[in-house]
Design an enzyme around this catalytic site. Structure first.
Site, PDB file in Angstrom:
ATOM      1  N   PHE A   1      -6.501  -6.975   5.509  1.00 57.87           N
ATOM      2  CA  PHE A   1      -7.432  -6.239   6.560  1.00 57.87           C
ATOM      3  C   PHE A   1      -7.625  -4.735   5.787  1.00 57.87           C
ATOM      4  CE2 PHE A   1      -4.253  -8.616   9.068  1.00 57.87           C
ATOM      5  CZ  PHE A   1      -4.666  -9.636  10.076  1.00 57.87           C
TER       6      PHE A   1
ATOM      7  N   PHE B   1       9.727  13.617  -9.233  1.00 61.35           N
ATOM      8  CA  PHE B   1       8.868  12.781  -8.722  1.00 61.35           C
ATOM      9  C   PHE B   1       9.446  12.009  -7.094  1.00 61.35           C
ATOM     10  CE2 PHE B   1       8.105  12.246 -12.972  1.00 61.35           C
ATOM     11  CZ  PHE B   1       6.197  12.503 -12.868  1.00 61.35           C
TER      12      PHE B   1
ATOM     13  N   SER C   1      16.331   2.980  -4.298  1.00 64.10           N
ATOM     14  CA  SER C   1      16.213   3.185  -2.879  1.00 64.10           C
ATOM     15  C   SER C   1      14.659   2.393  -2.435  1.00 64.10           C
ATOM     16  CB  SER C   1      16.543   4.293  -2.130  1.00 64.10           C
ATOM     17  OG  SER C   1      14.972   5.310  -2.211  1.00 64.10           O
TER      18      SER C   1
ATOM     19  N   TYR D   1       3.961  14.542   6.004  1.00 62.99           N
ATOM     20  CA  TYR D   1       5.156  13.811   4.376  1.00 62.99           C
ATOM     21  C   TYR D   1       3.576  15.321   3.627  1.00 62.99           C
ATOM     22  CZ  TYR D   1       3.119  12.382   0.103  1.00 62.99           C
ATOM     23  OH  TYR D   1       2.957  12.136  -1.779  1.00 62.99           O
TER      24      TYR D   1
HETATM   25  N1  UDP Z   1      -6.453   0.220   3.844  1.00 65.59           N
HETATM   26  C1  UDP Z   1      -6.819  -1.236   4.029  1.00 65.59           C
HETATM   27  N2  UDP Z   1      -6.240  -2.369   4.069  1.00 65.59           N
HETATM   28  C2  UDP Z   1      -5.067  -1.658   3.911  1.00 65.59           C
HETATM   29  C3  UDP Z   1      -4.802  -1.027   3.416  1.00 65.59           C
HETATM   30  C4  UDP Z   1      -5.707   0.297   2.799  1.00 65.59           C
HETATM   31  O1  UDP Z   1      -8.130  -0.901   4.396  1.00 65.59           O
HETATM   32  O2  UDP Z   1      -4.337  -3.260   3.832  1.00 65.59           O
HETATM   33  C5  UDP Z   1      -7.556   1.226   3.243  1.00 65.59           C
HETATM   34  C6  UDP Z   1      -6.669   2.859   3.722  1.00 65.59           C
HETATM   35  O3  UDP Z   1      -7.361   2.707   5.114  1.00 65.59           O
HETATM   36  C7  UDP Z   1      -7.049   3.542   3.226  1.00 65.59           C
HETATM   37  C8  UDP Z   1      -8.426   3.012   1.446  1.00 65.59           C
HETATM   38  O4  UDP Z   1      -7.471   1.568   1.497  1.00 65.59           O
HETATM   39  O5  UDP Z   1      -8.778   4.056   3.762  1.00 65.59           O
HETATM   40  C9  UDP Z   1      -6.913   3.712   1.020  1.00 65.59           C
HETATM   41  O6  UDP Z   1      -5.280   3.143   1.883  1.00 65.59           O
HETATM   42  P1  UDP Z   1      -4.508   4.177   0.553  1.00 65.59           P
HETATM   43  O7  UDP Z   1      -2.262   3.277   1.417  1.00 65.59           O
HETATM   44  O8  UDP Z   1      -4.064   2.577  -0.860  1.00 65.59           O
HETATM   45  O9  UDP Z   1      -3.755   4.859   0.403  1.00 65.59           O
HETATM   46  P2  UDP Z   1      -4.209   6.394   0.655  1.00 65.59           P
HETATM   47  O10 UDP Z   1      -5.285   6.658   0.797  1.00 65.59           O
HETATM   48  O11 UDP Z   1      -3.952   5.667   1.843  1.00 65.59           O
HETATM   49  O12 UDP Z   1      -3.208   7.028   0.530  1.00 65.59           O
END
Ligand code: UDP
Length: 328
Positions: free
Chosen positions: A202, A71, A34, A139
């Site tokens: 972003f 996993f 998936s 989650y």
């Molecule tokens: N983040 C960001 N821009 C993005 C994706 C993620 O600034 O486009 C930030 C997110 O807010 C977090 C960090 O990067 O603080 C790591 O995010 P990720 O989704 O990689 O992993 P998570 O820590 O959420 O498991």
């Protein structure tokens, strides 16, 4: 050993499958494809396309397996908030069925893919396994509930199990790496900018109480993570459920990650500050002392430039559609 790997076509599961095959184990992958990639499954592994609910019992019945690495899961925080029913079914209920099938067919050893999301927003860092567990989204709650499930099955039925709580996994193992149709993770998204597939990245929030105002995470190389799975598997003891954190122990801010990606790729990678993403803690850094002391885990690829360089080497030559379909 003869091993069943659920979710072995996904990012972490596929790298672990390769490392298991390279270590001489016989691997069967069970994956419904998936979100996974057919091309990520090792050629030497047997691939069963199906989900746990329908197929785990049958696969385990016919296999004479020595252990399971589990996993397969849904793993998007935002989606779990919108669709908790899907997460409780896919993660919790399916794992219950898997454990019952293991019990029915005398398979007594499990390595479970858990997460730092079980801790929620920590009062301080680094986070040890003794910290309170208070997930802030469904989650993390499903993964924590599974840990409780495993603990009780170990105590009552003699299951030998290890839960590994991952922090931010990144990097690649040669030609096996991170490629999803829906991508939300920082490093792969930044690398998509470097590839010209996205205009900019972003930055979700620059008003956190951190040095540069952006959120700090602990990035662990997928290959070091895979090594921990092998160590866990080969040291599982009947009746015991161990829980270990897996991180590098160093925190990097979002800005530091982007800067490292600029250095590695040579691309300017435009970035723009955007609002915080709901539910993101400011700082998550692991203490992995317990697994180092108890199992002798020795991560060797902990510096961020190395992690990003391996991710970049994988990403820049990737034909994502072919990887997904399994056509080299
Ligand atoms: N983040 C960001 N821009 C993005 C994706 C993620 O600034 O486009 C930030 C997110 O807010 C977090 C960090 O990067 O603080 C790591 O995010 P990720 O989704 O990689 O992993 P998570 O820590 O959420 O498991």
């Amino acid at each position: 050993m003869r091993l069943l790997v659920t979710g072995g076509a996904g990012y972490v599961g596929s790298v672990c499958s390769h490392v298991l095959v390279e270590a001489g184990h016989e691997v069967t992958v069970l994956d419904d494809l998936s979100t996974g990639n057919r091309g990520a499954v090792p050629e030497q592994a047997k691939l069963v396309v199906g989900d746990i609910d329908d197929s785990a019992d049958e696969v385990l019945a016919g296999g004479d397996f020595d252990g399971v690495l589990h996993f397969a899961a849904r793993s998007l925080v935002g989606e779990s908030v919108e669709k908790p029913d899907v997460y409780w079914h896919h993660n919790f209920v399916s794992t219950l069925k898997l454990l019952d099938a293991m019990r029915a067919h005398g398979v007594n050893s499990l390595v479970f893919s858990s997460t730092a999301a079980t801790y929620g927003e920590p009062a301080e860092v680094p986070i040890t396994e003794d910290f309170p567990t208070a997930p802030t989204n469904p989650y993390g709650a499903t993964k924590l509930a599974i840990d409780h499930l495993i603990t009780s099955y170990a105590a009552a039925f003699g299951l030998g199990a290890t839960s590994l709580r991952y922090f931010n996994v990144a990097g690649a193992h040669g030609a096996v790496g991170e490629s999803r149709e829906v991508e939300t993770h920082l490093i792969p998204l930044v690398l998509q900018v470097a590839l010209g597939q996205r205009e900019k990245i972003f930055i979700f929030g620059d008003d956190y109480p951190t040095e540069d105002g952006t959120a700090v995470r602990d990035y662990i190389h997928i290959r070091d993570l895979a090594d921990a799975h092998l160590l866990a598997l080969t040291t599982n003891e009947p009746g015991r459920h161990r829980i270990f954190n897996l991180g590098s122990g160093d925190g990097y801010s979002v800005r530091q990650v982007i800067e490292t990606c600029r250095e590695v790729t040579g691309h300017p990678i435009p970035a723009e500050v955007a609002p915080r993403r709901a539910g993101d803690p400011a700082v998550l850094v692991a203490s992995s002392e317990r697994i180092k002391e108890e199992l002798g885990w020795n991560p060797t690829r902990t510096d961020l430039p190395r992690i990003v360089a391996d991710a970049w080497a994988f990403t820049k030559d990737l034909d994502a559609a072919a990887y997904r379909a399994g056509k080299a």
